[in-house]
Design a protein around this motif. Sequence first.
Motif, short mmCIF file in Angstrom:
data_model
loop_
_atom_site.label_atom_id
_atom_site.label_comp_id
_atom_site.label_asym_id
_atom_site.label_seq_id
_atom_site.Cartn_x
_atom_site.Cartn_y
_atom_site.Cartn_z
N VAL A 367 0.83 -1.20 0.00
CA VAL A 367 0.00 0.00 0.00
C VAL A 367 0.87 1.25 0.00
N PHE A 368 1.86 1.32 0.89
CA PHE A 368 2.68 2.52 0.99
C PHE A 368 3.45 2.78 -0.30
N LEU A 369 3.96 1.75 -0.93
CA LEU A 369 4.72 1.96 -2.17
C LEU A 369 3.86 2.59 -3.25
N ARG A 370 2.62 2.15 -3.37
CA ARG A 370 1.76 2.71 -4.42
C ARG A 370 1.26 4.11 -4.07
N LEU A 371 1.02 4.37 -2.78
CA LEU A 371 0.59 5.72 -2.40
C LEU A 371 1.72 6.74 -2.56
N PHE A 372 2.95 6.30 -2.33
CA PHE A 372 4.10 7.21 -2.46
C PHE A 372 4.60 7.33 -3.90
N ALA A 373 4.22 6.40 -4.76
CA ALA A 373 4.80 6.35 -6.10
C ALA A 373 4.71 7.66 -6.89
N PRO A 374 3.60 8.41 -6.84
CA PRO A 374 3.58 9.67 -7.61
C PRO A 374 4.60 10.70 -7.13
N ALA A 375 4.93 10.68 -5.84
CA ALA A 375 5.85 11.68 -5.29
C ALA A 375 7.29 11.18 -5.23
N LEU A 376 7.48 9.87 -5.05
CA LEU A 376 8.82 9.28 -4.93
C LEU A 376 8.95 8.15 -5.95
N PRO A 377 9.00 8.47 -7.23
CA PRO A 377 8.88 7.43 -8.26
C PRO A 377 10.03 6.43 -8.32
N PHE A 378 11.23 6.86 -7.98
CA PHE A 378 12.37 5.97 -8.18
C PHE A 378 12.56 4.99 -7.03
N VAL A 379 12.51 5.46 -5.79
CA VAL A 379 12.69 4.53 -4.68
C VAL A 379 11.53 3.55 -4.60
N THR A 380 10.31 3.99 -4.89
CA THR A 380 9.18 3.06 -4.86
C THR A 380 9.30 2.00 -5.95
N GLU A 381 9.79 2.39 -7.11
CA GLU A 381 9.99 1.40 -8.19
C GLU A 381 11.05 0.38 -7.80
N GLU A 382 12.12 0.86 -7.15
CA GLU A 382 13.20 -0.03 -6.73
C GLU A 382 12.71 -1.04 -5.69
N VAL A 383 12.05 -0.56 -4.65
CA VAL A 383 11.58 -1.47 -3.59
C VAL A 383 10.51 -2.42 -4.14
N TRP A 384 9.65 -1.91 -5.00
CA TRP A 384 8.62 -2.77 -5.61
C TRP A 384 9.26 -3.92 -6.37
N SER A 385 10.38 -3.65 -7.04
CA SER A 385 11.03 -4.68 -7.85
C SER A 385 11.62 -5.79 -7.00
N TRP A 386 11.87 -5.52 -5.71
CA TRP A 386 12.45 -6.54 -4.85
C TRP A 386 11.51 -7.70 -4.58
N ARG A 387 10.20 -7.45 -4.67
CA ARG A 387 9.27 -8.55 -4.34
C ARG A 387 8.03 -8.61 -5.21
N PHE A 388 7.48 -7.46 -5.58
CA PHE A 388 6.14 -7.44 -6.14
C PHE A 388 6.10 -7.36 -7.66
N ALA A 389 7.23 -7.16 -8.32
CA ALA A 389 7.22 -7.04 -9.78
C ALA A 389 6.88 -8.39 -10.41
N GLY A 390 5.82 -8.40 -11.18
CA GLY A 390 5.40 -9.63 -11.85
C GLY A 390 5.21 -9.39 -13.33
N GLU A 391 4.26 -10.07 -13.89
CA GLU A 391 3.98 -9.92 -15.31
C GLU A 391 2.94 -8.81 -15.53
N GLY A 392 2.89 -8.32 -16.74
CA GLY A 392 1.86 -7.36 -17.13
C GLY A 392 1.95 -6.07 -16.34
N ARG A 393 0.82 -5.59 -15.88
CA ARG A 393 0.75 -4.29 -15.21
C ARG A 393 1.53 -4.29 -13.90
N LEU A 394 1.66 -5.45 -13.24
CA LEU A 394 2.35 -5.50 -11.96
C LEU A 394 3.86 -5.39 -12.12
N ARG A 395 4.35 -5.37 -13.33
CA ARG A 395 5.80 -5.30 -13.55
C ARG A 395 6.40 -4.05 -12.93
N SER A 396 5.66 -2.98 -12.94
CA SER A 396 6.12 -1.71 -12.38
C SER A 396 5.09 -1.21 -11.37
#
Length: 504
Positions: A367-396
Motif C-alpha cells: 500500500v505505501f509503495l503505491r501511495l508514495f509512487a507519484p511523489a517518490l517514483p524511483f525509490v518506490t519502483e526499486e523497492v517494488w522490484s524486490w518482491r512485487f514485480a510480476g507480469e503485465g501491469r504489476l511489472r512496475s
Amino acid sequence: PRAITHAVKFYERGDKPLEIVTTRQWYIRNGGRGDDLREELLTRGTELNWVPPYMRGRYESWVRGLNGDWLVSRQRFFGVPIPLWYALDGDGDPLWDRPIVPSEDALPIDPSSHVPPGYSEEQRGKPHGFVGEADVMDTWATSSLTPQIACRWEADDDLFRRTFPMDLRPQGHDIIRTWLFSTVVRAHLEHDSLPWNNAALSGWILDPDRKKMSKSKGNVVTPMALLDAHSVDAVRYWAARARLGADTALDEQVMKLGRRLATKLANAGRFALLQLERAGATAESHGPDRIAHPLDVDFASRLRELVVRATRGFDEFDFASALQTTEEAFWDFCDNYLEIVKVRAYAESPSAERESALATLQLALRVFLRLFAPALPFVTEEVWSWRFAGEGRLRSVHTSPWPKISEFGATVVAGPGRAYPAACEVSMKIRGAKTVAKKSLRWPVARLEVRGAGADLDALRAVLADVLDAGSVGRSAVQLIEGTPGDGSLFATTVELADSGAES
C-alpha cells in the motif's frame, strides 16, 4: 521653422521612441467585440472544474475586460505559417480581400513553398500571379491546439473520439488569460465543447527570499545541481508538497526531508521483506485474510482508512494533502508498528500470530509503495522490484492498480479500534523512559504500572504481549489498574528500569 514637441511611447525595455504603424493582421474572435460570444465563453468557465475554485474569477475578469479580438499573426522568421495565399492584380499588388484558402485535406501547408491550386511556381510574386502570406501564428494560436494535437485530431478519429475532451490541464495561474483562455476559445469555436474537464492551477516558484523567480532578476535556479545534491525523488517530494494555487519557495531543507523519507522507505522495505523471506512467505500464502491478531487488524484498519483519504485527495486534486497524510501514516508505521511487532515477526516457529504479522507487513508495504509512487517514483519502483514485480501491469509500481478497499480482505472491515493506540502509547512511554535514562531500548524494565479506563485496559490486554516483548518487560513486572489517567492520555504509565542486568 518652429519645432513641435509631443509625448511619445518608448519600448518597454529600451530608450528608443516607439512609432506605431498600422498594418493588416489576422484575428480570431474571442468575445472582445461581441456580447454573445463573451457570454458563451463565460458559461464555458462555469462548466470547468477549477482547482482551486477561486481561480475562475481570474478567467472571468479577463473575459469581461476584453475590448478587441485576438491578434494571432506575428512578423517573425520562425513559427507555424498562416496557410493562405493572395491573388495579385495586374500591377503585382495583393488583392487583400481575395485570400486563397487551401482545402482542409491539403493541410498543413507552407505558403512560402507550396503553390495554391490553379497556379504554378513561376507565377509567385508576378502580376496576375500569387504571393504567400508572410506572417506566422502567435505562439498561443498554435499551443491552444495542444489537446487536439495530443488526441490526434483528424489523424485518428477513434482515438480522438475516446480522448477529447481531455480530463485535466495542469498549468500556472499566470497564463490563465493566455494559454488556458486561448485553448478554451479554440475548442469552443471548433468543437462546441471544453478542451478538458478540469484545470489545476499551480503557483510560482519563489526564491529563498520569497521573490518570484525570473530571468530578468537573475534569481532563477536550474534543477541539475539540486538533483545531484538531493536526488530526483527528494526534489520531486518538495514539488509534490506544493499546494495548487499557492506560491512555493525553493527550500532545500524540504528536499533533505524528502531524501530522508526515501531512505526510510527503502530501509523499511528491506526489513519487511527480510522477515517475509526468512519465513518463506509468498504473496499468495500471506494474503490479507491471514491478518487476525488484534494489533494487526487495528493497524490494517487504519491503513484502510489511509487509502480512503489519500484516494479522496487525489480525486480532488489535493495532491499535497494526500502526500502529507500518507507520510504521517508511514512514519507512524516505522516508529510504532514495526517496533511493536518485530519480535513476533522475528519468531522462528510458525504460528498464526507470526503469520498475521507477516501478512500485515506485506500489505502495508504494498500500500505505501503505491501511495508514495507519484511523489517518490524511483525509490518506490526499486523497492517494488524486490518482491512485487510480476507480469503485465504489476511489472512496475507505476502501472500497478491503485490500492483498493477490496485488497484488505474480510478480516479488516471495521473502523479503527482501541488496540493499536493503546499499544503505541504504552510502548512509546517505555521507549521514552529508556531514552531519558540513556539506556538501550533492550534494557530490562523492573516495573510497569498502567492506569486507565476499563475499555482501554481491555484493548491493551489484547496486545500486551507485543508491547512487553518490544519493551523487554517481564510478565511479572506489569500491573494494570483501572482508573482515570487525568492528563488526556489513554493511560497514566509508570516505568521503572532495572538497576542492572543483562539486556534481554
